[in-house]
Design a protein around this motif. Structure first.
Motif, PDB file in Angstrom:
ATOM      1  N   ALA A 159      16.976 -17.236  50.766  1.00 32.95           N
ATOM      2  CA  ALA A 159      18.036 -18.222  50.921  1.00 32.95           C
ATOM      3  C   ALA A 159      17.668 -19.221  52.006  1.00 32.95           C
ATOM      4  O   ALA A 159      17.862 -20.434  51.854  1.00 32.95           O
ATOM      5  CB  ALA A 159      19.356 -17.539  51.255  1.00 32.95           C
ATOM      6  N   ALA A 160      17.091 -18.733  53.107  1.00 31.93           N
ATOM      7  CA  ALA A 160      16.694 -19.620  54.196  1.00 31.93           C
ATOM      8  C   ALA A 160      15.576 -20.551  53.739  1.00 31.93           C
ATOM      9  O   ALA A 160      15.570 -21.742  54.053  1.00 31.93           O
ATOM     10  CB  ALA A 160      16.232 -18.791  55.393  1.00 31.93           C
ATOM     11  N   ARG A 161      14.636 -20.003  52.964  1.00 38.06           N
ATOM     12  CA  ARG A 161      13.531 -20.823  52.472  1.00 38.06           C
ATOM     13  C   ARG A 161      14.029 -21.900  51.519  1.00 38.06           C
ATOM     14  O   ARG A 161      13.592 -23.043  51.575  1.00 38.06           O
ATOM     15  CB  ARG A 161      12.498 -19.950  51.770  1.00 38.06           C
ATOM     16  N   SER A 162      14.987 -21.535  50.650  1.00 40.57           N
ATOM     17  CA  SER A 162      15.492 -22.509  49.687  1.00 40.57           C
ATOM     18  C   SER A 162      16.251 -23.631  50.389  1.00 40.57           C
ATOM     19  O   SER A 162      16.235 -24.768  49.950  1.00 40.57           O
ATOM     20  CB  SER A 162      16.384 -21.833  48.641  1.00 40.57           C
ATOM     21  N   ARG A 163      16.918 -23.296  51.505  1.00 37.72           N
ATOM     22  CA  ARG A 163      17.613 -24.349  52.252  1.00 37.72           C
ATOM     23  C   ARG A 163      16.616 -25.319  52.861  1.00 37.72           C
ATOM     24  O   ARG A 163      16.938 -26.470  53.133  1.00 37.72           O
ATOM     25  CB  ARG A 163      18.483 -23.717  53.339  1.00 37.72           C
ATOM     26  N   GLY A 164      15.382 -24.836  53.041  1.00 32.61           N
ATOM     27  CA  GLY A 164      14.347 -25.693  53.587  1.00 32.61           C
ATOM     28  C   GLY A 164      13.663 -26.540  52.528  1.00 32.61           C
ATOM     29  O   GLY A 164      12.739 -27.282  52.814  1.00 32.61           O
ATOM     30  N   GLY A 165      14.118 -26.417  51.273  1.00 31.35           N
ATOM     31  CA  GLY A 165      13.587 -27.273  50.222  1.00 31.35           C
ATOM     32  C   GLY A 165      12.758 -26.564  49.185  1.00 31.35           C
ATOM     33  O   GLY A 165      12.445 -27.120  48.152  1.00 31.35           O
ATOM     34  N   ALA A 166      12.371 -25.311  49.442  1.00 30.09           N
ATOM     35  CA  ALA A 166      11.565 -24.577  48.460  1.00 30.09           C
ATOM     36  C   ALA A 166      12.465 -23.972  47.406  1.00 30.09           C
ATOM     37  O   ALA A 166      13.646 -23.753  47.623  1.00 30.09           O
ATOM     38  CB  ALA A 166      10.758 -23.483  49.161  1.00 30.09           C
ATOM     39  N   SER A 167      11.904 -23.683  46.248  1.00 31.29           N
ATOM     40  CA  SER A 167      12.675 -23.072  45.169  1.00 31.29           C
ATOM     41  C   SER A 167      12.783 -21.581  45.389  1.00 31.29           C
ATOM     42  O   SER A 167      11.828 -20.945  45.827  1.00 31.29           O
ATOM     43  CB  SER A 167      11.997 -23.332  43.816  1.00 31.29           C
ATOM     44  N   PRO A 168      13.966 -20.996  45.101  1.00 29.68           N
ATOM     45  CA  PRO A 168      14.128 -19.560  45.302  1.00 29.68           C
ATOM     46  C   PRO A 168      13.414 -18.766  44.222  1.00 29.68           C
ATOM     47  O   PRO A 168      13.112 -19.272  43.159  1.00 29.68           O
ATOM     48  CB  PRO A 168      15.646 -19.374  45.179  1.00 29.68           C
ATOM     49  N   ALA A 169      13.154 -17.528  44.517  1.00 29.27           N
ATOM     50  CA  ALA A 169      12.580 -16.621  43.526  1.00 29.27           C
ATOM     51  C   ALA A 169      13.663 -15.675  43.068  1.00 29.27           C
ATOM     52  O   ALA A 169      14.690 -15.538  43.708  1.00 29.27           O
ATOM     53  CB  ALA A 169      11.412 -15.839  44.150  1.00 29.27           C
ATOM     54  N   VAL A 170      13.433 -15.045  41.954  1.00 29.86           N
ATOM     55  CA  VAL A 170      14.372 -14.055  41.439  1.00 29.86           C
ATOM     56  C   VAL A 170      13.800 -12.683  41.752  1.00 29.86           C
ATOM     57  O   VAL A 170      12.656 -12.387  41.417  1.00 29.86           O
ATOM     58  CB  VAL A 170      14.561 -14.216  39.917  1.00 29.86           C
ATOM     59  N   THR A 171      14.588 -11.852  42.410  1.00 27.03           N
ATOM     60  CA  THR A 171      14.132 -10.533  42.812  1.00 27.03           C
ATOM     61  C   THR A 171      14.534  -9.499  41.778  1.00 27.03           C
ATOM     62  O   THR A 171      15.697  -9.389  41.442  1.00 27.03           O
ATOM     63  CB  THR A 171      14.744 -10.136  44.170  1.00 27.03           C
ATOM     64  N   LEU A 172      13.559  -8.756  41.310  1.00 27.87           N
ATOM     65  CA  LEU A 172      13.835  -7.675  40.380  1.00 27.87           C
ATOM     66  C   LEU A 172      14.032  -6.399  41.176  1.00 27.87           C
ATOM     67  O   LEU A 172      13.372  -6.177  42.185  1.00 27.87           O
ATOM     68  CB  LEU A 172      12.663  -7.504  39.405  1.00 27.87           C
ATOM     69  N   ALA A 173      14.954  -5.574  40.724  1.00 30.13           N
ATOM     70  CA  ALA A 173      15.267  -4.353  41.452  1.00 30.13           C
ATOM     71  C   ALA A 173      14.055  -3.436  41.569  1.00 30.13           C
ATOM     72  O   ALA A 173      13.980  -2.619  42.465  1.00 30.13           O
ATOM     73  CB  ALA A 173      16.417  -3.622  40.775  1.00 30.13           C
ATOM     74  N   SER A 174      13.103  -3.572  40.666  1.00 30.31           N
ATOM     75  CA  SER A 174      11.927  -2.716  40.691  1.00 30.31           C
ATOM     76  C   SER A 174      10.980  -3.061  41.837  1.00 30.31           C
ATOM     77  O   SER A 174      10.075  -2.307  42.149  1.00 30.31           O
ATOM     78  CB  SER A 174      11.159  -2.858  39.369  1.00 30.31           C
ATOM     79  N   GLY A 175      11.184  -4.201  42.472  1.00 28.90           N
ATOM     80  CA  GLY A 175      10.310  -4.602  43.560  1.00 28.90           C
ATOM     81  C   GLY A 175       9.385  -5.736  43.175  1.00 28.90           C
ATOM     82  O   GLY A 175       8.634  -6.242  43.997  1.00 28.90           O
ATOM     83  N   TYR A 176       9.418  -6.153  41.927  1.00 30.55           N
ATOM     84  CA  TYR A 176       8.613  -7.280  41.513  1.00 30.55           C
ATOM     85  C   TYR A 176       9.396  -8.570  41.712  1.00 30.55           C
ATOM     86  O   TYR A 176      10.622  -8.584  41.670  1.00 30.55           O
ATOM     87  CB  TYR A 176       8.227  -7.180  40.025  1.00 30.55           C
ATOM     88  N   ARG A 177       8.668  -9.651  41.918  1.00 35.23           N
ATOM     89  CA  ARG A 177       9.299 -10.942  42.018  1.00 35.23           C
ATOM     90  C   ARG A 177       8.721 -11.853  40.956  1.00 35.23           C
ATOM     91  O   ARG A 177       7.522 -11.858  40.733  1.00 35.23           O
ATOM     92  CB  ARG A 177       8.997 -11.568  43.398  1.00 35.23           C
ATOM     93  N   HIS A 178       9.594 -12.665  40.347  1.00 34.58           N
ATOM     94  CA  HIS A 178       9.128 -13.705  39.443  1.00 34.58           C
ATOM     95  C   HIS A 178       9.324 -15.015  40.164  1.00 34.58           C
ATOM     96  O   HIS A 178      10.455 -15.407  40.453  1.00 34.58           O
ATOM     97  CB  HIS A 178       9.905 -13.686  38.129  1.00 34.58           C
ATOM     98  N   THR A 179       8.233 -15.679  40.494  1.00 31.96           N
ATOM     99  CA  THR A 179       8.326 -16.934  41.216  1.00 31.96           C
ATOM    100  C   THR A 179       8.589 -18.056  40.234  1.00 31.96           C
ATOM    101  O   THR A 179       8.413 -17.890  39.023  1.00 31.96           O
ATOM    102  CB  THR A 179       7.003 -17.214  41.972  1.00 31.96           C
ATOM    103  N   PRO A 180       9.005 -19.249  40.721  1.00 32.17           N
ATOM    104  CA  PRO A 180       9.282 -20.365  39.810  1.00 32.17           C
ATOM    105  C   PRO A 180       8.106 -20.731  38.920  1.00 32.17           C
ATOM    106  O   PRO A 180       8.274 -21.242  37.836  1.00 32.17           O
ATOM    107  CB  PRO A 180       9.640 -21.504  40.770  1.00 32.17           C
TER     108      PRO A 180
END
Length: 199
Positions: free
Chosen positions: A167-188
């Motif tokens: 959330a802090a990174r996205s406020r700085g202009g970057a796109s957020p990532a979606v966090t999967l409960a398994s521990g994997y992340r899917h980036t934009p």
């Protein structure tokens, strides 16, 4: 922490928000269901769901959004509708820079009841007890949405810190990532990143 849970569906999309922190009593913020007529055009139905989720985000102002992770079932038509509604919820949250966590039904059931195979009545009963409600939220989609929100709050720790960082990174202009409960992340960019610690 305030979390909006979304139990995606085209005919009934459950929405439930709670606030609290791991290890402390949780409070109900709001609960409800978005309904769309099965005979309506798919585009019109998704627009209704989007508008309602946007309204909830405006009013609830959550710190994170928890969405049920879609998994394969025998009924492909049902899975498609659920996936479409899920995507709408994810987009609405991402548009605002809110972190999104995807939890599987079994993870939510295990978190709420201690049994990953619990039925809807058991989940609803525990949600009612945990939030100190006078009656079980109905329909089940509403209780399931609250269960998703509770599950996300309780997971706490690393995942919540990651959500705050995103959330802090996205406020700085970057796109957020979606966090999967398994521990994997899917980036934009679509790349799959393993956030789990090495073993």
């Amino acid at each position: 922490m305030r979390v909006l849970g979304v139990d995606p569906g085209l005919t009934r999309c459950g929405l439930g928000a709670v606030k609290g922190r791991p290890g402390a009593p949780l409070d109900l913020v709001a609960v409800g269901v978005v309904r769309t007529p099965p005979d309506d055009d798919i585009g019109a139905r998704l627009v209704v769901i989007e508008a309602e989720i946007e309204r909830w985000l405006d009013e609830i102002k959550p710190d994170a959004v928890a969405v049920e992770r879609v998994f394969a079932q025998h009924n492909v038509r049902t899975v498609m509708g659920t996936a479409q509604a899920s995507a709408v919820a994810i987009v609405c949250a991402a548009r605002r820079g809110l972190p999104v966590a995807l939890h599987t039904p079994s993870e939510v059931k295990a978190s709420i009841t201690g049994n990953g195979n619990a039925d809807k009545k058991q989940v609803g009963t525990m949600v009612t007890r945990l939030l100190r409600l006078d009656a079980m939220p109905k329909p089940a989609d509403a209780a399931d949405a609250l269960a998703l929100a509770i599950c996300h709050v309780w997971r706490g720790g690393v995942q919540n810190r990651l959500a705050e960082a995103l959330a802090a990174r996205s406020r700085g202009g970057a796109s957020p990532a979606v966090t999967l409960a398994s521990g994997y992340r899917h980036t934009p960019s679509g790349r799959r990143t393993d956030d789990r610690p090495a073993t």
